[in-house]
Scaffold this active site. Structure first.
Site, PDB file in Angstrom:
ATOM      1  CG  ASP A  14      -2.043   0.985   1.138  1.00  0.00           C
ATOM      2  OD1 ASP A  14      -2.028   1.819   0.215  1.00  0.00           O
ATOM      3  OD2 ASP A  14      -2.949   0.927   1.986  1.00  0.00           O
ATOM      4  CG  ASP A 108      -3.568   3.952  -2.990  1.00  0.00           C
ATOM      5  OD1 ASP A 108      -4.456   3.084  -3.104  1.00  0.00           O
ATOM      6  OD2 ASP A 108      -3.659   4.913  -2.206  1.00  0.00           O
ATOM      7  CD  GLU A 109      -5.596  -0.748  -0.666  1.00  0.00           C
ATOM      8  OE1 GLU A 109      -5.497  -1.643   0.207  1.00  0.00           O
ATOM      9  OE2 GLU A 109      -6.674  -0.191  -0.941  1.00  0.00           O
TER      10      GLU A 109
END
Length: 395
Positions: A14, A108-109
């Site tokens: 993350d 973003d993960e």
């Protein structure tokens, strides 16, 4: 060591305060200072905030006016989603080159399935070196956790952010979760948390002790899922990311047409339809494609990479630009289609950098109408001059 029966190795990566981190790459003077990314007016919305502002209670999706009241010293920056998309794709490339199976869960993960690799290469060492590679090649801070399933790895990552890393040993899932507040479980919002506290569950450990029949009686099928999560059980697979996944819609006309206005109106209607489907499935798109089939059955298409979005405005602008480049006015058209691909998970992010909270609520209200009464229940006036046969109304 040998792979234990049924054991999986799942890593969750993350990017830390992603939008803010990108802005700090562009302007290092922002490092260590309270930063808010979002609409510049006090009627705008917080798209992202630095950890320095979170200590004051600032949160994403909060009205900008509220955020600045909580943290008056915060530096407000208008979001640059093109840059965020660029860096997201850069991180995707770095992970994709090294990971056997990667799922891009959001902008973003990322989840990585390393099951079986422990036979040949230590998984702990692997993810540690991958983190170093991401930081080295992108300059972005990132946190990760290695565990036996996606649920535990995600919760563990959140516990060590920012710029942290951890591993939850196999068979220690329940003991890891037990002391954490119930809000730490994915999917447990304020309303559910309040109900669980009224039932005597403040922590995940106390939730795990509530009888399944009691949870089912209160939450229905959701009670079964709560019980599974509270006990650290998650069998969901890491779904390999593919840019080929798409949402599309096309119209074949009853009669071939060279009416440019009619074609443009159809384009608007199709684009709004696929955009609604995108948001309904809680996804963002990074690529728009237009397809035309002419009366002689020749088919042409053109696509454009865009910043990740689910916004009607951006998708319509891109679709119209592609159509203008592709359309040959000398030929009649028999089919027009719109396709959205390069899909990733992402909640409603319409206009977080420019729209007011009122505009965002308007979009959400329109989607609610479509959800209840059908895709064509409401749409822009430019797409509302077609009759049921796909022909223009003359009124």
């Amino acid at each position: 060591m040998a792979l234990e029966s049924g054991r999986r190795f799942i890593a969750h990566f993350d990017l830390d305060s992603f939008f803010v981190s990108v802005e700090r790459l562009k302007d290092p003077s922002l490092i260590g200072k309270p930063v808010i990314v979002g609409g510049l007016s006090d009627r705008g919305v917080v798209a992202a905030c630095s950890y320095e502002t979170r200590r004051f209670g600032v949160q994403s999706a909060m009205p900008m006016k509220t955020a600045l009241r909580l943290c008056p010293s915060a530096r407000v920056i208008k979001g640059d989603y093109a840059s965020y998309t660029h860096y997201s794709r850069l991180v995707t490339e770095v992970i994709g080159e090294k990971a056997p199976v990667m799922e891009k869960a959001s902008i973003d993960e990322f989840y990585i399935d390393l099951t079986g690799m422990d036979r040949f290469f230590g998984c702990s060492q692997y993810v540690s070196e991958l983190k170093q590679k991401i930081v080295r090649e992108t300059g972005l801070p990132i946190s990760y956790a290695l565990a036996s399933n996606k649920l535990i790895s995600k919760v563990a990552t959140n516990e060590v952010k920012p710029n942290g890393q951890t591993e939850v040993p196999f068979s220690q899932e329940r003991s890891f979760l037990a002391p954490l507040l119930i809000e730490k479980l994915p999917g447990v919002g304020q309303k559910t948390a309040a109900t669980l506290r009224a039932m005597g569950a403040d922590t995940i450990g106390s939730l795990s002790k509530i009888p399944l029949t009691t949870l089912q009686a209160r939450f229905g099928k959701g009670g079964i899922e709560l019980a599974r999560k509270a006990n650290g059980i998650d069998d969901s697979p890491v779904t390999a990311y593919s840019e080929r996944k798409s949402i599309s819609k096309e119209d074949t006309f009853p009669q071939d047409t060279a009416d440019g206005a009619f074609l443009l109106e159809t384009l608007v209607r199709l684009t709004e339809s696929v955009a609604f489907q995108l948001r309904r499935h809680k996804k963002l798109t990074g690529c728009v494609a237009i397809k035309l089939r002419y009366s002689n059955f020749s088919t042409v298409s053109h696509q454009a990479m865009i910043e990740y979005t689910s916004s009607d405005d951006l998708l319509l602008s891109t679709a119209k630009g592609l159509f203008a480049k592709l359309y040959d006015k000398r030929q009649a058209v028999r089919l027009l289609g719109v396709r959205l691909s390069h899909l990733i998970e992402g909640n409603q992010q319409i206009g977080l950098f420019t729209d007011t909270t009122e505009n965002i609520r308007l979009y959400q209200a329109l989607d609610h109408i479509r959800q209840r009464f059908g895709t064509d229940a409401v749409f822009r006036a430019t797409g509302h001059t077609l009759n049921s046969d796909g022909k223009k109304n003359e009124e």
